[in-house]
Write a protein that holds these residues in place. Structure first.
Motif, mmCIF file in Angstrom:
data_model
loop_
_atom_site.group_PDB
_atom_site.id
_atom_site.type_symbol
_atom_site.label_atom_id
_atom_site.label_comp_id
_atom_site.label_asym_id
_atom_site.label_seq_id
_atom_site.Cartn_x
_atom_site.Cartn_y
_atom_site.Cartn_z
ATOM 1 N N PRO A 115 0.796 -1.235 0.000
ATOM 2 C CA PRO A 115 0.000 0.000 0.000
ATOM 3 C C PRO A 115 0.831 1.288 0.000
ATOM 4 C CG PRO A 115 -0.827 -1.532 1.655
ATOM 5 C CD PRO A 115 0.430 -2.122 1.087
ATOM 6 N N ASP A 116 2.033 1.235 0.572
ATOM 7 C CA ASP A 116 2.882 2.432 0.637
ATOM 8 C C ASP A 116 3.910 2.497 -0.491
ATOM 9 O OD1 ASP A 116 1.587 3.235 2.970
ATOM 10 O OD2 ASP A 116 2.981 2.116 4.236
ATOM 11 N N GLY A 117 3.749 1.652 -1.509
ATOM 12 C CA GLY A 117 4.686 1.618 -2.629
ATOM 13 C C GLY A 117 5.581 0.399 -2.550
ATOM 14 N N GLY A 118 6.073 -0.023 -3.683
ATOM 15 C CA GLY A 118 6.904 -1.219 -3.741
ATOM 16 C C GLY A 118 6.049 -2.469 -3.741
ATOM 17 N N TRP A 119 6.677 -3.572 -3.398
ATOM 18 C CA TRP A 119 6.012 -4.884 -3.426
ATOM 19 C C TRP A 119 6.255 -5.597 -2.114
ATOM 20 C CZ3 TRP A 119 2.964 -6.573 -7.422
ATOM 21 C CH2 TRP A 119 2.949 -5.749 -8.556
ATOM 22 N N GLN A 120 5.368 -6.538 -1.797
ATOM 23 C CA GLN A 120 5.496 -7.280 -0.555
ATOM 24 C C GLN A 120 5.272 -8.763 -0.781
ATOM 25 O OE1 GLN A 120 2.482 -5.845 2.121
ATOM 26 N NE2 GLN A 120 0.798 -6.427 0.781
ATOM 27 N N VAL A 121 5.860 -9.560 0.114
ATOM 28 C CA VAL A 121 5.626 -10.998 0.155
ATOM 29 C C VAL A 121 4.821 -11.244 1.416
ATOM 30 C CG1 VAL A 121 6.695 -13.272 0.341
ATOM 31 C CG2 VAL A 121 7.832 -11.469 -0.967
ATOM 32 N N LYS A 122 3.693 -11.922 1.257
ATOM 33 C CA LYS A 122 2.812 -12.184 2.384
ATOM 34 C C LYS A 122 2.406 -13.650 2.397
ATOM 35 C CE LYS A 122 -0.619 -9.159 4.148
ATOM 36 N NZ LYS A 122 -1.750 -8.272 3.909
ATOM 37 N N GLY A 123 2.477 -14.272 3.550
ATOM 38 C CA GLY A 123 1.965 -15.628 3.707
ATOM 39 C C GLY A 123 0.448 -15.582 3.752
ATOM 40 N N ALA A 124 -0.213 -16.604 3.233
ATOM 41 C CA ALA A 124 -1.675 -16.654 3.216
ATOM 42 C C ALA A 124 -2.212 -16.517 4.638
ATOM 43 C CB ALA A 124 -2.145 -17.957 2.599
ATOM 44 N N GLY A 125 -3.135 -15.590 4.817
ATOM 45 C CA GLY A 125 -3.758 -15.377 6.117
ATOM 46 C C GLY A 125 -3.007 -14.434 7.039
ATOM 47 N N ASN A 126 -1.803 -14.040 6.667
ATOM 48 C CA ASN A 126 -1.033 -13.114 7.506
ATOM 49 C C ASN A 126 -1.544 -11.695 7.332
ATOM 50 O OD1 ASN A 126 0.504 -15.307 8.179
ATOM 51 N ND2 ASN A 126 2.362 -14.607 7.163
ATOM 52 N N SER A 127 -1.529 -10.914 8.417
ATOM 53 C CA SER A 127 -1.956 -9.520 8.315
ATOM 54 C C SER A 127 -0.789 -8.601 7.936
ATOM 55 C CB SER A 127 -2.577 -9.051 9.633
ATOM 56 O OG SER A 127 -1.652 -9.191 10.688
ATOM 57 N N LYS A 128 0.438 -9.018 8.240
ATOM 58 C CA LYS A 128 1.618 -8.213 7.925
ATOM 59 C C LYS A 128 2.463 -8.896 6.864
ATOM 60 C CE LYS A 128 2.042 -6.024 12.407
ATOM 61 N NZ LYS A 128 2.951 -5.723 13.516
ATOM 62 N N ALA A 129 3.204 -8.077 6.133
ATOM 63 C CA ALA A 129 4.096 -8.601 5.095
ATOM 64 C C ALA A 129 5.281 -9.312 5.735
ATOM 65 C CB ALA A 129 4.595 -7.465 4.216
ATOM 66 N N THR A 130 5.704 -10.403 5.123
ATOM 67 C CA THR A 130 6.894 -11.124 5.556
ATOM 68 C C THR A 130 8.137 -10.375 5.097
ATOM 69 O OG1 THR A 130 5.703 -13.197 5.281
ATOM 70 C CG2 THR A 130 8.084 -13.357 5.430
ATOM 71 N N TYR A 131 8.056 -9.779 3.905
ATOM 72 C CA TYR A 131 9.198 -9.102 3.289
ATOM 73 C C TYR A 131 8.677 -8.008 2.376
ATOM 74 C CZ TYR A 131 14.052 -9.011 1.687
ATOM 75 O OH TYR A 131 15.349 -8.649 1.429
ATOM 76 N N ARG A 132 9.398 -6.886 2.290
ATOM 77 C CA ARG A 132 9.016 -5.776 1.421
ATOM 78 C C ARG A 132 10.196 -5.384 0.551
ATOM 79 N NH1 ARG A 132 6.976 0.179 3.321
ATOM 80 N NH2 ARG A 132 6.718 0.987 1.225
ATOM 81 N N THR A 133 9.925 -5.141 -0.749
ATOM 82 C CA THR A 133 10.988 -4.790 -1.691
ATOM 83 C C THR A 133 10.551 -3.604 -2.550
ATOM 84 O OG1 THR A 133 10.183 -6.231 -3.444
ATOM 85 C CG2 THR A 133 11.694 -7.211 -1.854
ATOM 86 N N GLU A 134 11.503 -3.075 -3.294
ATOM 87 C CA GLU A 134 11.214 -1.980 -4.219
ATOM 88 C C GLU A 134 10.622 -2.485 -5.531
ATOM 89 O OE1 GLU A 134 11.433 1.406 -3.811
ATOM 90 O OE2 GLU A 134 11.759 0.872 -1.705
ATOM 91 N N THR A 135 11.097 -3.661 -5.990
ATOM 92 C CA THR A 135 10.640 -4.161 -7.290
ATOM 93 C C THR A 135 9.907 -5.488 -7.135
ATOM 94 O OG1 THR A 135 12.629 -5.452 -7.750
ATOM 95 C CG2 THR A 135 12.660 -3.122 -8.413
ATOM 96 N N GLN A 136 9.066 -5.777 -8.113
ATOM 97 C CA GLN A 136 8.337 -7.034 -8.107
ATOM 98 C C GLN A 136 9.290 -8.212 -8.293
ATOM 99 O OE1 GLN A 136 5.596 -7.920 -11.336
ATOM 100 N NE2 GLN A 136 4.109 -8.720 -9.865
ATOM 101 N N ALA A 137 10.322 -8.040 -9.111
ATOM 102 C CA ALA A 137 11.281 -9.111 -9.360
ATOM 103 C C ALA A 137 11.971 -9.556 -8.068
ATOM 104 C CB ALA A 137 12.314 -8.680 -10.393
ATOM 105 N N GLU A 138 12.356 -8.601 -7.225
ATOM 106 C CA GLU A 138 12.982 -8.937 -5.945
ATOM 107 C C GLU A 138 12.002 -9.711 -5.052
ATOM 108 O OE1 GLU A 138 15.981 -5.470 -4.635
ATOM 109 O OE2 GLU A 138 13.914 -4.804 -4.972
ATOM 110 N N ALA A 139 10.755 -9.257 -5.011
ATOM 111 C CA ALA A 139 9.741 -9.914 -4.191
ATOM 112 C C ALA A 139 9.483 -11.334 -4.676
ATOM 113 C CB ALA A 139 8.443 -9.105 -4.204
ATOM 114 N N ILE A 140 9.470 -11.529 -5.992
ATOM 115 C CA ILE A 140 9.245 -12.864 -6.553
ATOM 116 C C ILE A 140 10.386 -13.802 -6.155
ATOM 117 C CG2 ILE A 140 9.173 -14.182 -8.706
ATOM 118 C CD1 ILE A 140 7.640 -11.744 -9.919
ATOM 119 N N ALA A 141 11.620 -13.320 -6.227
ATOM 120 C CA ALA A 141 12.776 -14.152 -5.868
ATOM 121 C C ALA A 141 12.696 -14.589 -4.406
ATOM 122 C CB ALA A 141 14.073 -13.401 -6.133
#
Length: 74
Positions: A11-37
């Motif tokens: 929501p604040d920009g960039g991309w995030q990795v979130k586990g199903a059902g989690n309310s907070k992001a596990t990891y946040r990155t600037e690019t989608q490619a980094e988040a995918i990796a």
């Protein structure tokens, strides 16, 4: 089998990795490619599925790293 991992826009920009059902992001990155990796590695370790979302929220790609049946049904 672990939680499915989702790569979504943060929501604040960039991309995030979130586990199903989690309310907070596990990891946040600037690019989608980094988040995918990062998400791909987590999904492999947990034998879970990876869902990659578009900026509008639609799922654009799905990868399974779990125990898939062989041969596949269908």
């Amino acid at each position: 089998m672990g939680k499915n991992q989702h790569v979504t826009p943060h929501p604040d920009g960039g991309w995030q990795v979130k586990g199903a059902g989690n309310s907070k992001a596990t990891y946040r990155t600037e690019t989608q490619a980094e988040a995918i990796a990062v998400a791909r590695e987590i999904a492999r370790n947990q034998e879970a599925e990876l869902f990659i979302h578009r900026p509008n929220g639609q799922i654009r790609e799905r990868n399974s790293f779990g125990n898939d049946p062989y041969p596949p049904k269908g």
